[in-house]
Design an enzyme around this catalytic site. Structure first.
Site, PDB file in Angstrom:
ATOM      1  N   SER A  23     -42.750 122.257  61.339  1.00 30.75           N
ATOM      2  CA  SER A  23     -42.651 123.507  61.587  1.00 30.75           C
ATOM      3  C   SER A  23     -43.190 124.336  60.196  1.00 30.75           C
ATOM      4  O   SER A  23     -43.356 125.901  60.447  1.00 30.75           O
ATOM      5  CB  SER A  23     -41.271 124.041  61.543  1.00 30.75           C
ATOM      6  OG  SER A  23     -40.502 123.639  60.651  1.00 30.75           O
ATOM      7  N   VAL A  29     -46.118 123.170  53.062  1.00 31.94           N
ATOM      8  CA  VAL A  29     -45.608 123.556  51.560  1.00 31.94           C
ATOM      9  C   VAL A  29     -46.526 123.347  50.702  1.00 31.94           C
ATOM     10  O   VAL A  29     -47.343 122.452  50.614  1.00 31.94           O
ATOM     11  CB  VAL A  29     -44.322 122.541  51.413  1.00 31.94           C
ATOM     12  CG1 VAL A  29     -43.832 122.998  50.022  1.00 31.94           C
ATOM     13  CG2 VAL A  29     -43.278 122.432  52.248  1.00 31.94           C
ATOM     14  N   ASP A  85     -29.646 116.994  59.083  1.00 35.94           N
ATOM     15  CA  ASP A  85     -31.000 116.537  59.054  1.00 35.94           C
ATOM     16  C   ASP A  85     -31.127 115.703  57.495  1.00 35.94           C
ATOM     17  O   ASP A  85     -32.110 115.883  56.893  1.00 35.94           O
ATOM     18  CB  ASP A  85     -32.086 117.521  59.048  1.00 35.94           C
ATOM     19  CG  ASP A  85     -33.671 116.955  59.484  1.00 35.94           C
ATOM     20  OD1 ASP A  85     -33.663 115.575  59.975  1.00 35.94           O
ATOM     21  OD2 ASP A  85     -34.515 117.318  59.471  1.00 35.94           O
TER      22      ASP A  85
END
Length: 713
Positions: free
Chosen positions: A393, A396, A519
């Protein structure tokens, strides 16, 4: 619900039906440990004893004589002085004569300073020493055996970190309980009162010291603690350039003296290593078998050698493939219905996101609203060379913002809008951005959570700006090549696990709202410059009011191998699903194995098998080369098994797990064999009508659970 969500559901359900092929596991034995008598040379009163070096011995003290305020009185009692030194048998290179490069170094050792008689004052203390000339050592008291001053002698040079237990104003001591750094003379150029830092050198307890010098920074750091886990903060940090002090080869060791007092100065578990790089990103407190200058058999546990073959298969505790198919379809239908209900709340979550954005718009508080121009300047226009991480998604980037310094810029992958609207939040409910943002701007301020610094929502860009973690994610170092994994020492691994536990205790029990991360895995655990763990990535997090209520099922999310079995079936996250994921992380950190490796071996089953055979310590990561505390390693592995117990009711809370890891609570009992627990069917009431099957083909008491089996040779 869109097709991608359905694909995700079926992909996860299909995992339960998978039957894997036979595989094998093996690891090799490590080389023998070093014996101190073979590589340490003793001088003076020093001797070997009780798995340590005793630098000084008992001797009759003169109670009227103590360290005086003058050099004359210090010298007059020299006949009462007991001095002992210990050096590594070979000189160590600190200067490359061809390139003029200077070595950095890292050292750790345990030590004890014990008074030998209540009527005697303490001795002078002990010092870690690097010297070019062993013949220059002092023979007078009050100096810990160190030369008083060799500044005028170009051939002699030394640096020392002293653990001083004698107050001598002539040497500018700050008190009789301090740590100092000496260069060429006994008068410390930097020192600190350790009592004010919670350390008492005269307590007679075993302590551990860590000393680190980085030539790239021209900085020395010293840590002292009562455990074998390095404290988060050093007690002494000093800017110093050792390049003028280092000769090509130097001698490394310890020195101690008693002066007019009497104490036993002992040193054990000594490890030392030099480093020839200029990067200040990676910390250097690493331990390999070859770095152990003074290690005894038994310090690091039993032999890890074993070679066995395992076979693995994943099945469902149900009879017949027809029943399995019905259950899988029912689970899919149930989760679909729950997702339809949950989609109705997306509008509320979207409004909450917009409210949070409005609250922080133009606000000087952290997180700060940043313009897209600032973001692009920080990342050089989202330059690909600055990418440090990629996910499903988001991407970075490493960046630099003047008000924050180095940052990690998380740019979310945005689906293109259809139609005239270009509002970024038109499709935000389909992305984890709004979820992560609204979670992070709440109460998340904890030393073991990655901190949100700023955000940007402009045009088609959704961006979150986090503090920069120099050592990246835990998985890359834990499962990297040996030259990278060596930085994950046993002490650091334990500190990482404790840090993640502390973060989860905070999320589950200490926030205003309870937060379930959903997660927890090693790639979401980031490491700062000192290898402290910080949990990140809250894109899947669920926030709950603390008032009790029934929780809805969610879209099954997370990573297989870390997911609790009851969550896979029900889709309902709880704090115990986070506990399960944490348990997998604990086992992964201790063993160095993936949750499910390339041979399809599941880590929980493999370690349970070793536990059943009474060989739990065989699970320890071979890369540690037995440099770990056996009792603490066993405790860590048992905590990992408890947290991954198939029955969620028998798992500890995160607070209980943290206390057990810290040795503040007893180890819970484990059954002799891995339990097989059946989970009640997740079929909702009235599902037979939905499916139009009338329940045919289902058992009267539909229970199911995933389990794994090893064929036992």
């Amino acid at each position: 619900m869109d097709s991608s969500s359905l694909k995700l559901i079926w992909a996860n359900l299909l995992f339960l039906y998978l039957v894997t092929s036979p595989s094998s596991f093996s690891s090799s034995a490590t080389a023998p440990l070093y014996y101190p008598a073979n590589n340490v040379t003793l001088f003076g009163d020093a001797s070997f004893g009780n798995n340590s070096i005793r630098l000084t011995q008992d001797h009759q003290c003169n109670t009227t004589s103590s360290s005086s305020s003058s050099q004359e009185s210090a010298s007059s009692s020299s006949s009462l002085s007991g001095i002992g030194t210990a050096f590594y048998i070979n000189p160590i290179r600190f200067l490359d004569s061809s390139t003029k490069a200077i070595a950095s170094f890292s050292c750790s050792f345990s030590f004890t300073i014990s008074p030998s008689s209540p009527s005697c004052p303490f001795g002078d203390g002990l010092a870690f020493l690097i010297t070019s000339n062993m013949n220059s050592l002092s023979i007078t008291d009050g100096c810990m055996g160190l030369p008083e001053d060799v500044s005028s002698n170009q051939d002699s040079s030394y640096i020392a970190v002293e653990f001083d237990t004698s107050f001598n104003p002539f040497f500018d001591d700050i008190n009789g309980n301090h740590v100092g750094v000496d260069v060429r003379k006994i008068k410390s150029f930097a020192s600190v009162d350790v009592v004010s830092r919670g350390i008492d050198l005269k307590a007679g307890k075993e302590m551990t010291a860590w000393i680190e010098y980085r030539d790239s920074e021209k900085m020395i750091r010293v840590w002292v603690g009562y455990s074998h886990v390095r404290p988060l903060n050093p007690i002494l940090v000093a800017q110093v350039d050792f390049s003028e002090q280092f000769k090509e080869f130097m001698h490394v060791g310890f020195s101690a003296s008693n002066g007019g007092g009497s104490a036993i100065h002992s040193v054990s578990r000594w490890r030392f290593k030099t480093f020839w790089f200029r990067s200040s990103v990676l910390s250097m407190d690493t331990v390999e078998e070859g770095d152990c200058l003074m290690c005894f058999p038994g310090d690091f546990g039993q032999d890890l050698s074993h070679s066995r073959k395992w076979k693995f298969g994943l099945v469902l505790v149900l009879g017949g493939s027809a029943a399995i198919t019905v259950i899988l379809v029912a689970v899919a239908v149930y989760i679909t219905l729950c997702c339809m209900r949950k989609s109705k709340s997306n509008a509320k979550r979207k409004r909450r996101s917009e409210d949070q954005i409005g609250r922080y718009q133009g606000n000087n508080e952290v997180p700060k609203h940043l313009s897209l121009t600032e973001i692009k300047e920080a990342t050089k226009g989202f330059n690909e060379d600055r990418i440090i991480g990629e996910g499903a998604s988001a991407v970075v980037y490493e960046g630099e913002i003047p008000s924050f310094g180095n940052v990690a810029v998380k740019r979310f992958i945005q689906e293109k809008s259809i139609g005239p609207s270009h509002n970024s939040f038109e499709h935000a409910s389909q992305l984890p951005f709004y979820n992560e943002f609204t979670t992070m701007v709440g109460c998340l301020r904890h030393k073991n959570l990655v901190q949100l610094k700023g955000w940007c929502c402009e045009r088609d860009e959704l961006v979150l700006v986090y503090e920069y973690m120099p050592n990246g994610s835990l998985d890359k170092i834990l499962h990297g090549c040996s030259s990278v994994t060596q930085f994950l020492t046993w002490e650091r691994r334990l500190n990482i696990v404790l840090g993640v536990a502390s973060a989860l205790v905070y999320l589950h029990e200490e926030c205003i709202n309870q937060i379930i991360h959903r997660d927890v895995k090693t790639c979401n655990i980031m490491l700062d410059a000192e290898f402290n763990a910080k949990l990140g990535d809250f894109g899947l997090a669920e926030v709950y009011q603390r008032s009790p209520r029934t929780r809805d099922a969610t879209i099954l999310a997370g990573t297989m191998g870390y997911l609790a079995p009851e969550y896979v079936f029900s889709g309902v996250p709880t704090v115990k699903t986070d506990v399960y994921s944490f348990g997998v992380v604990v086992l992964e950190v201790a063993s160095g194995k993936w949750p499910v490796d390339e041979d399809r071996i599941v880590i929980t089953d493999w370690i349970w098998e070793l536990f059943e055979k009474g060989k739990l310590l065989d699970a320890a990561d071979p890369k540690l080369k037995r440099c770990f505390n056996r009792k603490v390693m066993e405790r860590m592995l048992i905590v990992g098994l408890c947290c991954t117990h198939p029955d969620h009711l028998k798992r500890p809370t995160m607070r209980e797990a943290a206390r057990i890891l810290q040795g503040e609570a007893p180890l819970p009992p484990l059954p002799p064999r891995k339990p097989t627990v059946r989970l009640q069917s997740v079929l909702p009431e009235g599902c037979e009508e939905i499916m139009g099957s009338g329940g045919e083909g289902l058992d009267d008491t539909p229970w199911s659970t995933p389990r794994t089996e090893f064929s036992r040779n």
